[in-house]
Enzyme design. Sequence first.
Site, short mmCIF file in Angstrom:
data_model
loop_
_atom_site.label_atom_id
_atom_site.label_comp_id
_atom_site.label_asym_id
_atom_site.label_seq_id
_atom_site.Cartn_x
_atom_site.Cartn_y
_atom_site.Cartn_z
CE LYS A 132 0.92 1.31 4.47
NZ LYS A 132 1.69 2.50 4.83
N GLY B 224 9.62 -0.45 4.69
CA GLY B 224 9.62 0.60 3.67
C GLY B 224 8.37 1.46 3.69
CG ASP C 161 -0.57 0.42 8.34
OD1 ASP C 161 -1.28 1.38 8.71
OD2 ASP C 161 0.61 0.54 7.95
#
Length: 353
Positions: A8, A150, A189
């Site tokens: 995402k 990341g 998330d």
Amino acid sequence: MRLLAPAKINLVLRVGPKDSADGFHPLVSWMCAVGLFDTLILNHRLESRPAGARVATPDRISSAAIDARSIQAEDCRVSLHCDDPALPTDGRNLVVRAAELLARLNDDRGETSSSARRSSTARHDENVWEIVPSNRHASIQLEKRIPSGGGLGGGSSDAARALLGLAKLWRLDASIDQLHALAAQLGSDVPFFLHGTSSVCTGRGEIVQPIGQPACKACVLILSGIVTLTPAVYRRFDELTNVQSDGDWSSQPPWDEWIKLSALDLLPKLANDLERPAYDMHPELGRLQQRAQQLLDRPVRMSGSGSSLFTLYDTLPDAARAAEHLREQIHIDRRWDSVAVSLAPKIEDDLAI
Ligand code: C5P
């Protein structure tokens, strides 16, 4: 069962002042899946263990959310094998934790009607767990393509896909509300990845409101290779931010209009409140962002708490040309890459959702 877990990006990430009760920050974030995938292969049978393979058992999982009464060390076994040797394959891996939580989900009521589902959610909320049925075993292979750390949500996406896939594999009558509750226990998330490919997430990220897909179809990801640690970036955010927040972060723009915009019209509206602390801690990341903006002649944003950067294009061929241009022009010492991927892609795997 073969599953694709997408990465995402946070097209928008507005952050409010830390909640002193739970230590998390309230957010408004427009999150979109992108066409960079990890692959999970799920097998119902627990494979015989190759030498050195680690098998996670519940007594190695630390989750206060699991009712201690439900722990049956021999009842649930999940083995995880991963092609990235840097990643743990025991209870520290979110995929294993997702499987272990799901294995304890009370699903032995034989109820299938929607009213029964509602009642099962209520029972779940009361933390009523039953023993793990012995058929809830799984062998999971994880092929990593999404870089870890990341800001691309790889671990969260893997966990969410594992929840959906194992619920199907184990034929659980688990409602989306139940899976959502488990996902929220795993990380802020994780719930996003249960609900389509374009959503506005609030709360600490776990309240997910799906919205339409953006009109622009592609993005360039700049995988910087720099390691940014999420809790540290939030801590620096606290240090740099005035205690008295003006509340601006919480205002919701007209998302239905924003999704219709072209890449060049949408990009100037995007913002990430974690960029300032991340660039403050990692000046080379800020320099990379500046350089990429100059070379591509359009805004470049950071995803999540970093360290990946992105920009948007209307079509995939346009993004592919831009990614190639960056690779030719940027010569930095670190391990980095730029890739063109689709935005809000169709996910074609063995889950019919
Ligand atoms: O929920 P998750 O495990 O992904 O969060 C990792 C860390 O990021 C948290 O421990 C917290 O330091 C920070 N965080 C936060 N506010 C959020 C989400 C994450 O402070 N809304």
